[in-house]
Design a protein around this motif. Sequence first.
Motif, short mmCIF file in Angstrom:
data_model
loop_
_atom_site.label_atom_id
_atom_site.label_comp_id
_atom_site.label_asym_id
_atom_site.label_seq_id
_atom_site.Cartn_x
_atom_site.Cartn_y
_atom_site.Cartn_z
N THR A 130 1.29 -0.92 0.16
CA THR A 130 0.08 -0.26 -0.31
C THR A 130 0.80 1.29 -0.09
O THR A 130 0.27 2.22 0.05
CB THR A 130 -1.10 -0.04 1.13
N TYR B 112 -8.44 -3.04 -2.96
CA TYR B 112 -7.03 -3.03 -3.28
C TYR B 112 -7.26 -2.55 -4.81
O TYR B 112 -5.84 -1.98 -5.24
CB TYR B 112 -6.18 -3.62 -2.79
N LYS C 132 -7.18 1.46 -5.33
CA LYS C 132 -5.93 1.43 -4.95
C LYS C 132 -4.95 1.57 -5.93
O LYS C 132 -4.30 2.79 -6.34
CB LYS C 132 -6.11 1.52 -3.33
N TYR D 244 -5.04 -8.94 -2.64
CA TYR D 244 -4.40 -8.07 -1.39
C TYR D 244 -4.65 -9.17 0.05
O TYR D 244 -5.49 -9.86 0.01
CB TYR D 244 -4.85 -7.33 -0.64
#
Length: 504
Positions: free
Chosen positions: A18, A58, A61, A89
């Motif tokens: 991340t 995820y 993102k 993820y």
Amino acid sequence: MSSKIHTDPTVFVIFGGTGDLNMRKLAPAIYNLFLDGWLPGNFAVVGTGRTKFTDEEYRAKLLEGINSFSRSGKADKAKWDEFQKHVFYQVSDATDSATYKEFSHRIDAFNAEWKTKANVIYYLAVSPNFFPIIASNLAKAGLTKDTKRTRIVIEKPFGHDLDSAKELNALLANIFDECQIYRIDHYLGKETVQNIMAFRFANSLFEPIWNRNFIEHVQISVTESLGVEDRGDYYDGSGAMRDMIQNHLLQLLCLVAMETPINFDASEVRDRKVEVLRAMRKFSPEDVRNSAVRGQYGQGWMTGKEVPGYREEAKVDAESNTETFAAIKFFVDNWRWQGVPFYVRTGKRMHQSASVITIQFKDVPHKIFPAESTESWQQNRLIISIQPEMSIRLQVQAKRPGIDMILNAVDMVFDYKGTYTNQAPEAYETLLLDAMLGDQTLFMRGDQVETAWELVMPILHAWQNKKSLSFPNYSADSWGPEAAEALIARDGYHWFTLPLKDKK
């Protein structure tokens, strides 16, 4: 995809999944490898971190990072839909060895689904203090046993000094074979950097004159117009010497100075690089005083905006002794380079962001032209521009058009944009593909890292043990401290700058 290159099924496990590095560099690089057809049909990207995300959250993102930072621009919906099926993820605390069992279960599931054993690349996109923790926990979970298919990629900085680098190397050597360890330096993945070897060893024109008989001196300059931005806490414990010279600039120097390898085998190429580092002249305290310059930027103006000095930056000690600029004169004591100075410099808040290698050749032994013909006389130079412009230019003397015999310097230029229509891959794309293929040519070996640290430690010790009373000693938007100009001027030279179209 080239028919000569075949990639096996691969699982990428990205620690720090991340984080900023993954969003800006790794995810866009993997996505571009997918777009260009370099990834196998069976692959998986498993991001991991302590933040709780679902796979869908995820993926969203990662898409933000790809849309913002990919060289190919915003993701095509159809291509992204195909790619995101391979992205997953996993919540995991890197310090908790129990959570590593989940990686084993995931990898086993992929292998069962694909009906084969995949290569597994563990990418440590995390703070350096987590390197030994993650490596040890991977071993405890039994995830490092397959020496042929398991690889670990470690970002810089590799150690904070010689002792910590040796300690980390020893720990990794107890867990992995050297062939599994990929110490990454993204500079070595840049197209122009790779072209240094092609330029030297694929052309009969240059190798015969690539030595002390024809080359007067070499300059390697990597300058940045940016300050430390939001990295003040990291940078204040690092500085220009650790952050740039010990790795990036010494790697560039090795490529320029190395002997011709017998072949392009990774071990052979890396042997030649280590030979250069071992041949480099060691620094005595007197050498540090005479051949090393440090600097720290003060406040000033950049592109019409007032910027703070280093000590006023966020998360920086108000009395910091950390250098934001360093210029060093090195010598390589061997037959090829004896007596040829290698000048390197790097700094932040400089007038221009550029990475340039300049090789200046010795002057002609006798000038036959009258003085009025040679007012703008310049020695031949080979200029390798790495960024932001990617080019190799040879500067030679030529007659200016007209009746009179007037000479001036002209450029013979190989420019990537003007020569090739296809877009050059980002450095991380090249390096990630090499890690998939098991090719360590562009990655640093353990002894290479330690030898580089050995070389710079006397300078670091001298600077740490004596606080500079002159800091800050150069203003923003300058070319660094006056002492750096004096360093090279004492030998009768000056720092070269390459005019660029855009100042960044």
